[in-house]
Design a protein around this motif. Structure first.
Motif: not given
Length: 404
Positions: A63, A265, A285
């Motif tokens: 991230v 991400a 995610l």
């Protein structure tokens, strides 16, 4: 005693002879009938479904902020103070650190004085020009008046000469006076024009000097403002590279600013999997036991040195920048008849299933289009239920009985 033994042996002999006698056969099927009776295998079946075979996969992701900047110092000087700590959230334009402004402030004061001096020089030149041009303007006006008088007299003289009222000598004198007045006027006009041009050039130069001094003043003001290093946009100060007391040069990085309002991400997939995730595909995610929605926004499309394609997805949610997470995505592998993987049998290069038709197991060749390990998409199943699980002894043409 001997007689007793004799009777015992006689009884045993009788019993043995009775056990060896012919027996009566129990009613049963004949051997021929047993061999001709069909063998029926009880099986369970599944019904093939037409659809798309999908697989849920996961991959490691990192991230990071969608926007990040290495903010550098725009001036040189000693760091006086750092006003925020790493990890602090700052607004756009907020001061993060201050440099010593002493030198910049001195330069600013000198620039202000230079502007004042240039303006004084310009104003003085304007007054001087006005004073020097006034006599020349007066001379020009006087010469013009004289020229008008001489011209009028000369015209009148010509009329009188034609009427015979004056002699040629008088007319010649009036003409000479007119020419002299005209020359005086031309000379006065040229003197004024020359003085005006000179004054105009001098004033233009002085005005340029004022503008130059003003530009230097603006530059000095910016230099003072640059001693305060500010956040170019709202975000989180992820890292600070300088400490109070250190000397920094213009352009040297001071801190790293991350805009955490939009997170991305980044993850890598094999080319065939990356191709099945076009831009706009929805993902999940996984971080800290929670699931965050994400959308694919960028793809390199070309495998890197590790033969993987890098993809970037925009994440919705508040996550720490730099965190390691898992991205979960769904792949569409193939479209066909969907079956459990255990329904397939392989013999050499041939793959087949058993389809129940007319009470028998019919071996049916199939082509595997996709495989998740537990389910498969195949081509070649025309109809009828498929045996699953498949008994190890089942063969093509065996009679079967479908049970629940």
């Amino acid at each position: 005693m001997n007689a007793y033994r004799t009777w015992v042996w006689l009884g045993v002999t009788v019993l043995l002879l009775a056990g060896c006698g012919p027996r009566r056969a129990a009613p049963s099927e004949s051997p021929a009938q047993a061999e001709t009776a069909p063998r029926t295998t009880k099986v369970r079946v599944v019904q093939p479904e037409q659809g798309i075979l999908t697989a849920v996969r996961t991959a490691g992701a990192t991230v990071s902020p969608a926007r990040e900047s290495q903010v550098g110092a725009t001036a040189s000087g000693k760091v006086l103070e750092v006003r925020v700590a790493e990890g602090s959230r700052v607004a756009q334009g907020q001061v993060v650190l201050r440099l010593d402004p002493a030198n910049a402030q001195i330069a600013l004061r000198n620039a202000e004085l230079a502007v004042q001096q240039a303006q004084v020089n310009l104003e003085r030149a304007q007054r001087s020009t006005s004073g020097s041009l006034a006599p020349l303007q007066a001379s020009l006006e006087s010469a013009q008046a004289n020229l008008q008088v001489a011209e009028r007299r000369y015209r009148e003289g010509k009329q009188l000469f034609q009427a015979g009222a004056i002699a040629q000598v008088e007319l010649t004198g009036l003409e000479a006076a007119y020419n002299q007045a005209k020359a005086a006027f031309d000379n006065a006009r040229e003197n004024l024009a020359r003085a005006q041009r000179a004054s105009s050039e001098d004033l233009a130069l002085l005005r340029l000097q004022v503008q130059q001094a003003q530009n230097q003043l603006n530059q000095a003001r910016r230099a003072v403002a640059d001693t305060e290093v500010k956040a170019p946009f709202a975000g989180v100060v992820a890292e600070i590279f300088v400490n109070p007391g250190e000397f920094v040069s213009a352009g040297q990085r001071a801190f790293r600013l991350a805009d955490t309002s939009r997170l991305e991400a980044s993850f890598r997939l094999p080319p065939e999997e990356a191709a099945s995730l076009p831009l706009g595909s929805k993902l999940e995610l996984l971080y800290g036991g929670r699931s965050y929605p994400a959308t694919v926004r960028k793809s390199s499309k070309v495998p890197g040195t590790d033969r993987l394609v890098e993809l970037t997805a925009q994440v919705e949610g508040d996550l720490p920048p730099g965190a390691s997470a898992q991205v979960r995505y769904t792949l569409s592998l193939a479209q066909g008849s969907l079956l459990p993987a255990g329904a397939l049998r392989t013999e050499g290069r041939s793959t087949y299933v058993f389809v129940v038709q007319g009470g028998k197991a019919v071996r049916t060749p199939v082509r595997v289009l996709g495989d998740t390990g537990t389910r498969v998409a195949v081509e070649g199943v025309s109809g009828g239920p498929v045996v699953f699980p498949v008994p190890s002894s089942l063969s093509d043409g065996d009679a079967v009985e479908v049970v629940q």
